[in-house]
Design an enzyme around this catalytic site. Sequence first.
Site, mmCIF file in Angstrom:
data_model
loop_
_atom_site.group_PDB
_atom_site.id
_atom_site.type_symbol
_atom_site.label_atom_id
_atom_site.label_comp_id
_atom_site.label_asym_id
_atom_site.label_seq_id
_atom_site.Cartn_x
_atom_site.Cartn_y
_atom_site.Cartn_z
ATOM 1 N N ARG A 247 0.773 -1.205 0.076
ATOM 2 C CA ARG A 247 0.027 0.090 -0.060
ATOM 3 C C ARG A 247 0.840 1.103 0.043
ATOM 4 N NH1 ARG A 247 -3.478 -3.056 -1.493
ATOM 5 N NH2 ARG A 247 -5.442 -3.137 -0.615
ATOM 6 N N GLU A 276 -3.802 7.815 -4.376
ATOM 7 C CA GLU A 276 -4.175 7.422 -5.672
ATOM 8 C C GLU A 276 -5.426 7.846 -5.939
ATOM 9 O OE1 GLU A 276 -4.447 2.944 -5.481
ATOM 10 O OE2 GLU A 276 -2.182 2.801 -4.776
ATOM 11 N N HIS A 294 -1.702 0.836 -9.992
ATOM 12 C CA HIS A 294 -2.146 -0.184 -8.959
ATOM 13 C C HIS A 294 -2.892 -1.295 -9.835
ATOM 14 C CE1 HIS A 294 -3.973 -0.628 -4.972
ATOM 15 N NE2 HIS A 294 -3.887 -1.670 -5.252
#
Length: 331
Positions: A247, A276, A294
Site C-alpha cells: 500500500r 491514488e 495499482h
Amino acid sequence: MGSQHHDRCPSSQPPQVLVIRPPPVFAVHEQYISNKFHILKAYDSPLPTQDFLQANAQFVKAVLCSGNGPITADVLRDLPALQLVVSTTTGVNHIDMAECRKRGIKVTNIQDVFSDDLADVAVGLLIDVMRRITGGHKFVRGGCWPVREQYPLGSKLGGKKIGIVGLGNIGSKVATRLYAMGCIVSYTSRQIKDSTPFTFYPNVLQLALDSDALILCCALTNDTRHMINNKVMMALGKKGIIVNVARGAVIDEAELVKCLVEGEIGGAGLDVYENEPNVPKELFGLDNVIVLPHSSACTNECFQDAAEVAVGNLEAFFANKPLITPVTNDF
C-alpha cells in the site's frame, strides 16, 4: 449484530447487495454478479450517496466494496442493518475494522487470490529497475540508439541481497521466486517464519542496512504506516532499490520523492501510492523509477477468481452458511 440469522428473501427476489462505488472486479464481472443478486447501485443514483444509503438503510445487510469505495465509520453509521462487508481485495485498510468489530459486522476478503500475480509483478518491477528495461524501451523508441549508441549499464539480479518486508502469502511467493533466481533473500515480519530458509531481521532498518533492495509486501496498519522513512532509505543507500506492491502509505512518499530526486537511493518500482490515483509528478522524469497504476493484480484469471470468491461469500451469508474467506478482526 451477528451473521447467524438473516431474514431470507423470497425465492423470486434475489438478495440485495449494496455497491457504493463499483470495485474493478465488479466492473469486469458485473453481469455474473448481477445474475445472482439485486445490486443497489449508489453510484448510479441521482441521490447524493448519503441520502441513497439512508433511503435503503433498513434493507441493506451486505455491501460489496474495494479500496476505491472506503467503508468508513460514517458509511457504517448510515447502514444500521448491515451485517457483512465483502471486499474484492486482499487488504482491508479501506474498511473501518474497529467499527465493524464494535457492531459485530463480518468482513471477508479474497485472501491469497491475488498473491501469485502480485508476486510476479513485484519481481518484474525489480528486474525492470535493475536492468533498465523500460528505460531501454524509451531509448530505442525515442531514437537515441543511433545517436548515443551506448545504453547505460544495469545491474545483475543474481547474487543480490533482497529484503522482503512482510513474509505473508505475497511476500513468501516473492521470496521463493527470487531465491530461485539466485538472490540472497532475507525478511522482516511480525514473527519469525520457522518454515523458511530465509534470514530474519527484527526490524526494517536492520534489513535495509544489509540489503540491495527492499520489496514491500506487508499490510497497511497503524504500525506500518510510513514505516519506510528517511532513515530506512538512507540505510538502503545510493544504489538501493525499493519495490512497493503493498500500500502506498507504507512509504513516506514525500521522503521517497526527495531521496529519488536527490539520488539518495538508486531507484524504485511502484504500483501503489499514498493518494491514488494521484502520483507525484516529480517521478515522471526519472528513468530509474517505474510507475504502474495499482494494476499488479489485474489479470483476467485473477479477476475471475476474485469475483467467484466474493459471490461465494455472499451466497454463504444469505444461506446462513459459514463464510468462505472471513477476515479475523483483531484491529
